[in-house]
Every structure is written in C-alpha cells, then in structure tokens.
Scaffold this motif. Structure first.
Motif, PDB file in Angstrom:
ATOM      1  N   CYS A  99      -5.061   1.164  -6.734  1.00  0.00           N
ATOM      2  CA  CYS A  99      -3.704   0.609  -6.714  1.00  0.00           C
ATOM      3  C   CYS A  99      -3.452  -0.088  -8.047  1.00  0.00           C
ATOM      4  O   CYS A  99      -4.291  -0.874  -8.488  1.00  0.00           O
ATOM      5  CB  CYS A  99      -3.549  -0.376  -5.564  1.00  0.00           C
ATOM      6  SG  CYS A  99      -2.000  -1.281  -5.612  1.00  0.00           S
ATOM      7  N   HIS A 103      -1.727  -2.498  -8.678  1.00  0.00           N
ATOM      8  CA  HIS A 103      -1.585  -3.944  -8.500  1.00  0.00           C
ATOM      9  C   HIS A 103      -2.849  -4.587  -7.951  1.00  0.00           C
ATOM     10  O   HIS A 103      -3.182  -5.714  -8.306  1.00  0.00           O
ATOM     11  CB  HIS A 103      -0.424  -4.251  -7.553  1.00  0.00           C
ATOM     12  CG  HIS A 103       0.842  -3.565  -7.933  1.00  0.00           C
ATOM     13  ND1 HIS A 103       1.477  -3.793  -9.134  1.00  0.00           N
ATOM     14  CD2 HIS A 103       1.583  -2.615  -7.299  1.00  0.00           C
ATOM     15  CE1 HIS A 103       2.557  -3.039  -9.202  1.00  0.00           C
ATOM     16  NE2 HIS A 103       2.634  -2.308  -8.110  1.00  0.00           N
ATOM     17  N   CYS A 104      -3.551  -3.893  -7.064  1.00  0.00           N
ATOM     18  CA  CYS A 104      -4.669  -4.513  -6.338  1.00  0.00           C
ATOM     19  C   CYS A 104      -6.043  -4.029  -6.785  1.00  0.00           C
ATOM     20  O   CYS A 104      -7.055  -4.608  -6.371  1.00  0.00           O
ATOM     21  CB  CYS A 104      -4.533  -4.248  -4.844  1.00  0.00           C
ATOM     22  SG  CYS A 104      -2.944  -4.715  -4.168  1.00  0.00           S
ATOM     23  N   HIS A 114       1.042   0.962   0.058  1.00  0.00           N
ATOM     24  CA  HIS A 114      -0.156   0.122   0.191  1.00  0.00           C
ATOM     25  C   HIS A 114       0.084  -0.920   1.285  1.00  0.00           C
ATOM     26  O   HIS A 114       0.203  -2.121   1.035  1.00  0.00           O
ATOM     27  CB  HIS A 114      -0.516  -0.541  -1.141  1.00  0.00           C
ATOM     28  CG  HIS A 114      -1.903  -1.108  -1.132  1.00  0.00           C
ATOM     29  ND1 HIS A 114      -2.443  -1.810  -2.165  1.00  0.00           N
ATOM     30  CD2 HIS A 114      -2.878  -1.040  -0.178  1.00  0.00           C
ATOM     31  CE1 HIS A 114      -3.689  -2.187  -1.847  1.00  0.00           C
ATOM     32  NE2 HIS A 114      -3.955  -1.730  -0.646  1.00  0.00           N
ATOM     33  N   CYS A 163      -0.701  -4.870  -1.206  1.00  0.00           N
ATOM     34  CA  CYS A 163       0.479  -5.459  -1.843  1.00  0.00           C
ATOM     35  C   CYS A 163       1.784  -5.013  -1.186  1.00  0.00           C
ATOM     36  O   CYS A 163       2.841  -5.525  -1.495  1.00  0.00           O
ATOM     37  CB  CYS A 163       0.494  -5.097  -3.320  1.00  0.00           C
ATOM     38  SG  CYS A 163       0.521  -3.314  -3.617  1.00  0.00           S
TER      39      CYS A 163
HETATM   40 ZN   LIG Z   1      -1.679  -2.646  -3.792  1.00  0.00          ZN
END
Ligand SMILES: [Zn+2]
Lengths: 92, 183
Positions: free
Chosen positions: A7, A9-10, A58, A62
């Motif tokens: 991901c 973001h994660c 996701h 997130c």
């Molecule tokens: Zn994420």
C-alpha cells in the motif's frame, strides 16, 4: 503464506486487509453516448492474459481506494497507487 | 424528557485482570482521556496539526496518530468536557475538522516481553523494535478486528478499537496470550 501488497500509504500488508473491486474500466462514455458504448463500459471486460489494472480498497488499513497492477498469469503485483491519481489521467 | 433511563455501560469485561502478576504479558483498559478523529484537507500535514493544537490547547498534548492520508486520531489522557471540545473545534485551523470519538473508540494496553509475539499472531505488520519505533502507529487488523496499534514504550503497545469490538478483542488477546499468562 498470504500474499503481500504494498500500500502506498501503509507499506507491506497482507491481501486479507484488502477488498477487491475489479478491473479499472475505460473512462466513462459521454452522457449522450449510444447504448452500445454504455453496454460495453458497464458489462464487457477484457480479461487480459498478463498485466491488468484493478481497484483495491484497503479496508483493513488506511481505507483508501488504490489502483493495483497485477499480472493475471503470475499474480505478481507491481505498481500500486492511490486511486486519486487517476483524476490526472482523466480516467475513473 | 426521555422516557427511559440512560445506562452507562463499561466497554470492557467486568473482570479486567487478564493475567497473573509476574506473567510476561499484561493487558489493561486505558481509562478516561479522549480520542478525537481529525480530518485535514489534501494539503494538510502532521506538523501543521500539532502546531494548531499547541496553539489552542497545549495542556492536552500532541499525541496524534496517523491512520490514513490527512487523517489522525488525536489522543490524550485528560478528560475534556463537551464545551471545551467545542471551543477547540471552533479554534482549529480551517484546514482541519475534528469529531469526538471518545467512548466510540476505546483504548487498551498490551505490555510485557511477550507482547510482540502475541500481536504477531493477529497482525502481519512487522513490529520489530528497529522497524516499528516508539510513537509509531499502524492501522491494521488483529484477526478480523480492525485496530490501530501504537508502540508507546519499549515492549508496550496501545490498541485503539471500536467500542463494540473491545470485548471481542480483549477475549481474543487473552487466548493469543494464554501460553504466557502464568507467572
Ligand atoms: Zn493502506
């Protein structure tokens, strides 16, 4: 062993944290386009052998919509980006 | 007037001592305090959020835990009144909005030398000390329950979970930690 998705973001997360929506369809036809164009957009999918772009959510992290490139032959995932980047492509 | 009495129910099991004293694991509810969900606009960042909090309510601290781009949980151990929260909300820099989640999301703390091994049974986030620093957070799942994990000290993790899942997560953690539960 579960497959891992990166991901943006994660970081690296297990596939179980995601909900898969399906193929990123071609850009939406113009409002007045004929029925065939809409039918194609809504129902017909290419099911390619090889690189394929899909919407993944996701949901266990997130909660962002992502666009993931997956090889349908090897299941290898390459590029994963936030779905908001499609705006600049003029797609979605 | 309401025609039924409101009942204040505790989110955790009544018997909240999970493990023997001296066990390599301990689990406890984090009582009181606040959890506030903050949403920022696309250009916002954590530094700006901390700055605006510091200006309005420095006494509440700037423990903010990012769970998504431009979204945070702001957490603190002091109880705040609704009036004070409204005041803070009104004074916040316009690129942020906040929603009180206190009681909606509750906190619990899992500590001890075995805490990492126990959490590893439920989440695939790598919690190794060198990868997951003190103060770092991750929104993930513990089993099938969505939870935010924050490392608060060397061998200590705080979990934020939706209130209605607190009992289930508590129960699950007890099972996951059973092998370490005897002192
Ligand atoms: Zn994420």
């Amino acid at each position: 062993m579960s497959s891992l998705v990166k991901c943006p973001h994660c970081g690296l997360r297990p596939r179980e944290e995601f909900t898969i929506r399906g193929e990123v369809a071609t850009p939406r036809p113009a409002a007045g386009a004929d029925e065939a164009a809409w039918f194609d957009h809504v129902y017909l999918r290419d099911n390619p052998r090889g690189e394929h772009r899909e919407y993944w959510h996701h949901s266990g992290g997130c909660r962002r919509w992502l666009v993931l490139s997956r090889n349908t032959l090897t299941h290898e995932t390459s590029e994963v980006v936030d779905a908001s980047t499609l705006k600049s492509e003029g797609g979605a | 007037m309401r025609d039924y009495p409101l009942e204040n129910r505790y989110a955790f099991p009544a018997h909240e001592v999970a493990f023997n004293k001296g066990a390599s694991i301990s689990l406890s509810p984090v009582k009181g305090g606040f959890v506030v969900h903050v949403l920022g606009d696309a250009k916002s960042d954590e530094a700006a959020l901390k700055q605006t909090i510091n200006k309005i309510a420095p006494e509440l601290g700037t423990d903010v835990r990012g769970h998504s781009p431009n979204q945070w949980f702001w957490v603190g151990s002091v109880d705040i009144s609704n009036d004070r929260l409204a005041e803070i909300s009104a004074a916040l820099h316009p690129q942020f909005v906040m929603t009180d989640q206190t009681h909606g999301r509750v906190r619990m703390k899992l500590s001890g030398p075995s805490s990492r091994v126990v959490l590893a049974k439920g989440t695939m986030v790598d919690l190794s000390p060198d990868l997951f620093a003190i103060g770092q957070s991750a929104m993930t799942q513990i089993g099938h329950i969505g939870a935010m994990i924050t490392r608060v000290a060397d061998d200590s993790f705080e979990l934020i979970v939706l209130r209605s899942f607190a009992g289930s997560l508590w129960d699950e953690l007890q099972h996951m930690a059973a092998e370490f539960s005897h002192g």
